[in-house]
Design a protein around this motif. Sequence first.
Motif, short mmCIF file in Angstrom:
data_model
loop_
_atom_site.label_atom_id
_atom_site.label_comp_id
_atom_site.label_asym_id
_atom_site.label_seq_id
_atom_site.Cartn_x
_atom_site.Cartn_y
_atom_site.Cartn_z
N SER A 253 0.64 -1.19 0.03
CA SER A 253 -0.07 -0.14 -0.15
C SER A 253 0.81 1.28 -0.13
N THR A 254 0.24 2.45 0.05
CA THR A 254 1.08 3.52 0.17
C THR A 254 2.06 3.79 1.22
N LEU A 255 1.54 3.22 2.48
CA LEU A 255 2.12 3.27 3.52
C LEU A 255 3.42 1.85 3.90
N ASP A 256 3.43 1.37 2.42
CA ASP A 256 4.68 0.24 2.35
C ASP A 256 3.86 -0.80 3.29
N LYS A 257 2.65 -1.00 3.75
CA LYS A 257 2.08 -2.21 4.46
C LYS A 257 1.92 -3.12 3.30
N VAL A 258 1.65 -4.38 3.73
CA VAL A 258 1.24 -5.37 2.72
C VAL A 258 -0.13 -5.05 2.46
N ALA A 259 -0.55 -5.30 1.02
CA ALA A 259 -1.74 -4.95 0.52
C ALA A 259 -2.49 -6.50 0.56
N LYS A 260 -3.05 -6.83 1.71
CA LYS A 260 -3.64 -7.96 1.69
C LYS A 260 -4.81 -8.11 0.92
N GLY A 261 -5.53 -7.10 0.40
CA GLY A 261 -6.55 -7.06 -0.30
C GLY A 261 -6.26 -7.61 -1.81
N ALA A 262 -5.08 -7.18 -2.32
CA ALA A 262 -4.48 -7.53 -3.48
C ALA A 262 -4.24 -9.02 -3.58
N LEU A 263 -3.73 -9.54 -2.46
CA LEU A 263 -3.57 -11.00 -2.35
C LEU A 263 -4.82 -11.86 -2.56
N ARG A 264 -5.65 -11.37 -1.59
CA ARG A 264 -7.23 -11.91 -1.63
C ARG A 264 -7.79 -11.99 -2.96
N ARG A 265 -7.90 -10.93 -3.63
CA ARG A 265 -8.19 -10.58 -4.91
C ARG A 265 -7.46 -11.69 -6.08
#
Length: 163
Positions: free
Chosen positions: A133-145
């Motif tokens: 994500s923009t805050l360099d957190k893992v974008a788990k939503g993208a992995l779920r998608r």
Amino acid sequence: MRGESLFSGYLDDPAATAAAFTTDGWFRTRDRARRDEQGDWWFVERDGDMLKVGGENIGAPEVERVLREVEGVREVAVVGRPDPMLGEVPVAFVLRQPGAAVDVPAAHARCAQALADYKRPREIRVVDELPRSTLDKVAKGALRRRLAEEQRDRQAEQEVADA
């Protein structure tokens, strides 16, 4: 939470705004926290990081902590993959240490030692990068998608093969 510096809603998304705010102005963060003996609050996980496997709640951070103990693992993200029988099942995306290898069977064995069967990832994927994500957190939503799209593709392939 609530306060003067808090945003007033999601841009062009009244449904998300209504779901996130109470009628008296409190913002629901969907964060899970605990309070220690000294009265300090500690972040535990996002509500969205909770998986529901066959009616059982699983905190993704619990599974991630176990996998971080495996040699060569730098970072882990666990998300739910849709499952017709159990609702969803855990899948782990593992980022390896630079120059290291991750022994996937050893990772599964570590999970078998430390976790109840329903908490164990059904799949462990070693990846070169994790979406951020923009805050360099893992974008788990993208992995779920990604997992949901793969499942839809498999179902479509199966329907073609069955035709």
